[in-house]
Design an enzyme around this catalytic site. Structure first.
Site, PDB file in Angstrom:
ATOM      1  N   ASP A  95       1.840   8.803   5.836  1.00  0.00           N
ATOM      2  CA  ASP A  95       0.486   8.535   5.363  1.00  0.00           C
ATOM      3  C   ASP A  95      -0.507   9.026   6.419  1.00  0.00           C
ATOM      4  O   ASP A  95      -0.347   8.814   7.614  1.00  0.00           O
ATOM      5  CB  ASP A  95       0.302   7.027   5.124  1.00  0.00           C
ATOM      6  CG  ASP A  95      -0.924   6.728   4.284  1.00  0.00           C
ATOM      7  OD1 ASP A  95      -0.766   6.253   3.147  1.00  0.00           O
ATOM      8  OD2 ASP A  95      -2.055   6.982   4.765  1.00  0.00           O
ATOM      9  N   ASN A 134       0.733   0.109  -5.360  1.00  0.00           N
ATOM     10  CA  ASN A 134      -0.545  -0.319  -5.928  1.00  0.00           C
ATOM     11  C   ASN A 134      -0.674   0.302  -7.318  1.00  0.00           C
ATOM     12  O   ASN A 134      -0.438   1.502  -7.490  1.00  0.00           O
ATOM     13  CB  ASN A 134      -1.699   0.138  -5.031  1.00  0.00           C
ATOM     14  CG  ASN A 134      -1.696  -0.558  -3.686  1.00  0.00           C
ATOM     15  OD1 ASN A 134      -1.391  -1.751  -3.605  1.00  0.00           O
ATOM     16  ND2 ASN A 134      -2.007   0.170  -2.626  1.00  0.00           N
ATOM     17  N   GLN A 183      -5.221   1.044  -5.586  1.00  0.00           N
ATOM     18  CA  GLN A 183      -4.734   2.417  -5.789  1.00  0.00           C
ATOM     19  C   GLN A 183      -5.897   3.398  -5.725  1.00  0.00           C
ATOM     20  O   GLN A 183      -6.929   3.199  -6.391  1.00  0.00           O
ATOM     21  CB  GLN A 183      -4.009   2.552  -7.137  1.00  0.00           C
ATOM     22  CG  GLN A 183      -3.353   3.928  -7.297  1.00  0.00           C
ATOM     23  CD  GLN A 183      -2.515   4.066  -8.567  1.00  0.00           C
ATOM     24  OE1 GLN A 183      -2.493   3.173  -9.421  1.00  0.00           O
ATOM     25  NE2 GLN A 183      -1.825   5.185  -8.689  1.00  0.00           N
ATOM     26  N   VAL A 222      -4.993   7.041  -5.150  1.00  0.00           N
ATOM     27  CA  VAL A 222      -4.440   8.331  -5.563  1.00  0.00           C
ATOM     28  C   VAL A 222      -3.589   8.081  -6.802  1.00  0.00           C
ATOM     29  O   VAL A 222      -2.633   7.287  -6.754  1.00  0.00           O
ATOM     30  CB  VAL A 222      -3.585   8.971  -4.438  1.00  0.00           C
ATOM     31  CG1 VAL A 222      -3.011  10.305  -4.914  1.00  0.00           C
ATOM     32  CG2 VAL A 222      -4.409   9.172  -3.166  1.00  0.00           C
ATOM     33  N   HIS A 278       3.219   6.296  -6.167  1.00  0.00           N
ATOM     34  CA  HIS A 278       3.786   6.385  -4.819  1.00  0.00           C
ATOM     35  C   HIS A 278       4.204   5.006  -4.338  1.00  0.00           C
ATOM     36  O   HIS A 278       3.595   3.999  -4.681  1.00  0.00           O
ATOM     37  CB  HIS A 278       2.796   7.018  -3.836  1.00  0.00           C
ATOM     38  CG  HIS A 278       1.420   6.418  -3.858  1.00  0.00           C
ATOM     39  ND1 HIS A 278       0.496   6.723  -4.835  1.00  0.00           N
ATOM     40  CD2 HIS A 278       0.814   5.527  -3.030  1.00  0.00           C
ATOM     41  CE1 HIS A 278      -0.625   6.060  -4.606  1.00  0.00           C
ATOM     42  NE2 HIS A 278      -0.461   5.311  -3.519  1.00  0.00           N
ATOM     43  N   HIS A 302       4.597   2.903  -0.896  1.00  0.00           N
ATOM     44  CA  HIS A 302       4.324   2.835   0.545  1.00  0.00           C
ATOM     45  C   HIS A 302       5.530   2.182   1.226  1.00  0.00           C
ATOM     46  O   HIS A 302       5.982   1.110   0.791  1.00  0.00           O
ATOM     47  CB  HIS A 302       3.119   1.936   0.837  1.00  0.00           C
ATOM     48  CG  HIS A 302       1.811   2.414   0.285  1.00  0.00           C
ATOM     49  ND1 HIS A 302       0.856   3.017   1.083  1.00  0.00           N
ATOM     50  CD2 HIS A 302       1.279   2.351  -0.957  1.00  0.00           C
ATOM     51  CE1 HIS A 302      -0.219   3.300   0.337  1.00  0.00           C
ATOM     52  NE2 HIS A 302       0.015   2.907  -0.910  1.00  0.00           N
TER      53      HIS A 302
HETATM   54  P1  AMP Z   1      -3.081   3.988  -2.573  1.00  0.00           P
HETATM   55  O1  AMP Z   1      -4.349   3.377  -1.989  1.00  0.00           O
HETATM   56  O2  AMP Z   1      -2.008   3.002  -2.854  1.00  0.00           O
HETATM   57  O3  AMP Z   1      -3.393   4.866  -3.763  1.00  0.00           O
HETATM   58  O4  AMP Z   1      -2.494   4.894  -1.429  1.00  0.00           O
HETATM   59  C1  AMP Z   1      -2.889   6.209  -1.215  1.00  0.00           C
HETATM   60  C2  AMP Z   1      -2.497   6.546   0.184  1.00  0.00           C
HETATM   61  O5  AMP Z   1      -2.521   7.951   0.332  1.00  0.00           O
HETATM   62  C3  AMP Z   1      -3.452   5.985   1.251  1.00  0.00           C
HETATM   63  O6  AMP Z   1      -2.721   5.139   2.129  1.00  0.00           O
HETATM   64  C4  AMP Z   1      -3.975   7.235   1.946  1.00  0.00           C
HETATM   65  O7  AMP Z   1      -4.152   7.051   3.325  1.00  0.00           O
HETATM   66  C5  AMP Z   1      -2.901   8.242   1.630  1.00  0.00           C
HETATM   67  N1  AMP Z   1      -3.324   9.630   1.631  1.00  0.00           N
HETATM   68  C6  AMP Z   1      -4.403  10.160   1.018  1.00  0.00           C
HETATM   69  N2  AMP Z   1      -4.437  11.491   1.219  1.00  0.00           N
HETATM   70  C7  AMP Z   1      -3.348  11.799   1.962  1.00  0.00           C
HETATM   71  C8  AMP Z   1      -2.824  13.013   2.499  1.00  0.00           C
HETATM   72  N3  AMP Z   1      -3.430  14.198   2.301  1.00  0.00           N
HETATM   73  N4  AMP Z   1      -1.687  12.965   3.214  1.00  0.00           N
HETATM   74  C9  AMP Z   1      -1.060  11.787   3.431  1.00  0.00           C
HETATM   75  N5  AMP Z   1      -1.487  10.611   2.937  1.00  0.00           N
HETATM   76  C10 AMP Z   1      -2.633  10.617   2.223  1.00  0.00           C
END
Ligand code: AMP
Length: 113
Positions: free
Chosen positions: A30, A86, A93, A95, A99, A101
């Site tokens: 991350d 999430n 969430q 993205v 995924h 974590h």
């Molecule tokens: P969520 O909030 O559960 O959707 O988690 C999305 C995660 O993606 C967050 O912890 C971000 O820090 C991570 N994230 C976003 N962009 C990138 C990236 N380019 N490379 C690695 N992690 C990322």
């Protein structure tokens, strides 16, 4: 297929610190770690949210969790780690490509925030 930052990582359009890859999934660190070990496991198939997964995805979802567990082992955190999914904006969430974590390397409290 929904285009997200994670699909760009799968397609190698943007860089990531990849720690594991197979035919079905990819795992990378991350970019904004919330623990000493913070790795994301994503399916190569585009599934926006866990709630969008169907019965056809049963083996895939199981695979993601087992891969997450193996990665935790490889990262030396098998004694204490947390897996988080999430689902939806209200859960945190950001993205919209499914995924998991993997968080470890520090103590965690319960209930989560
Ligand atoms: P969520 O909030 O559960 O959707 O988690 C999305 C995660 O993606 C967050 O912890 C971000 O820090 C991570 N994230 C976003 N962009 C990138 C990236 N380019 N490379 C690695 N992690 C990322």
């Amino acid at each position: 297929m929904t285009d997200t930052i994670f699909s760009k990582i799968i397609n190698r359009e943007i860089p990531a610190d990849i720690v594991y890859e197979d035919d079905l999934c990819l795992a990378f660190r991350d970019v904004n770690p919330q623990a000493p070990v913070h790795i994301l496991v994503i399916p190569k198939k585009s599934i926006p949210k866990l709630i969008d997964a169907t019965d056809d995805d049963q083996a895939l979802i199981g695979h993601l969790i087992l891969v997450a567990s193996r990665i935790a082992e490889q990262q030396g955190i098998s004694d204490a780690f947390r897996l988080v999914i999430n689902n939806g904006t209200g859960s945190g969430q950001t993205v919209f490509h499914l995924h998991i974590h993997i968080l470890g390397g520090r103590s965690f409290t319960w209930p989560p925030g």
